[in-house]
Design an enzyme around this catalytic site. Structure first.
Site, PDB file in Angstrom:
ATOM      1  N   PHE A 163     -32.920  13.431 -50.767  1.00 62.59           N
ATOM      2  CA  PHE A 163     -33.710  14.653 -50.955  1.00 62.59           C
ATOM      3  C   PHE A 163     -34.903  14.437 -51.888  1.00 62.59           C
ATOM      4  O   PHE A 163     -35.406  15.382 -52.489  1.00 62.59           O
ATOM      5  CB  PHE A 163     -32.830  15.806 -51.458  1.00 62.59           C
ATOM      6  N   ARG A 164     -35.304  13.180 -52.035  1.00 60.61           N
ATOM      7  CA  ARG A 164     -36.445  12.816 -52.897  1.00 60.61           C
ATOM      8  C   ARG A 164     -36.228  13.223 -54.357  1.00 60.61           C
ATOM      9  O   ARG A 164     -37.171  13.484 -55.103  1.00 60.61           O
ATOM     10  CB  ARG A 164     -37.750  13.408 -52.345  1.00 60.61           C
ATOM     11  N   LEU A 165     -34.973  13.238 -54.771  1.00 59.72           N
ATOM     12  CA  LEU A 165     -34.643  13.549 -56.172  1.00 59.72           C
ATOM     13  C   LEU A 165     -34.578  12.234 -56.959  1.00 59.72           C
ATOM     14  O   LEU A 165     -33.565  11.879 -57.558  1.00 59.72           O
ATOM     15  CB  LEU A 165     -33.319  14.310 -56.241  1.00 59.72           C
TER      16      LEU A 165
END
Length: 195
Positions: free
Chosen positions: A173-175
């Site tokens: 989630f591009r975290l």
């Protein structure tokens, strides 16, 4: 000077990249700036890293060498997308030529074909046709027949002494996780960045 912690972290990641089967785990993007402010980037290979910094080798008459002569500040970036969720390591700092002894030692360790290539290539200059280059290779093979290939005076290494390093760890989630280390001359500080 790089801290033992930074060195250990980087070397551990490089070992992971090597173990992953990456064909060129030491490949790093080198970004330079020319006299007009135009940014240039290309891939070079890391040949050594220690507490002083990172080393790569090239033709001192190449475009990259000319750009480094004008602007010592460079940026390096490793990208290992096949380990974990993807990892980038970015180094920013000043580049300077290494000494002749270090360049000689590394040059002597290269395959003979690469040594001949260092003599034959007028790196970054216009080449009229491939045959011209092949003729130059044949010329230097003949010139050095039966003896060791000496290092050309126009070929050697650079040391990049980083003052900013970022470890970027990819996440779902591009975290992502980003950790920046900054050299303040007498000590390094570390901080987290938002992804």
């Amino acid at each position: 000077m790089l801290t033992p912690e930074i060195l250990d972290t980087f070397r551990g990641l490089l070992d992971e990249a090597r173990a992953s089967g990456d064909r060129e785990p030491t490949a790093m993007n080198l970004a330079t700036v020319d006299g007009t402010g135009r940014v240039h980037s290309r891939i070079v290979l890391l040949k050594a890293i220690d507490e002083l910094g990172l080393r790569f080798f090239t033709n001192y008459e190449s475009a990259k060498a000319g750009e480094i002569a004008e602007h010592k500040q460079v940026a390096l970036c490793f990208h290992w997308k096949q380990i974990r969720e993807g990892i980038q390591v970015r180094f920013e700092g000043r580049a300077s030529k290494v000494g002749d002894a270090e360049s000689d030692a590394y040059f002597a360790s290269r395959p003979r074909g690469s040594q001949i290539g260092a003599w034959a290539s007028k790196q970054s200059q216009e080449l009229p046709d491939r045959q011209t280059f092949e003729e130059r290779v044949a010329h230097f093979e003949k010139e050095f027949a039966g003896r060791d290939v000496t290092r050309p005076p126009h070929w050697g290494g650079y040391l990049v002494e980083p003052d900013r390093i970022e470890f970027w760890y990819g996440a779902t989630f591009r975290l992502h996780e980003r950790i920046v280390h900054t050299d303040h001359g007498t000590s390094w500080t570390s901080r987290l960045l938002y992804p």
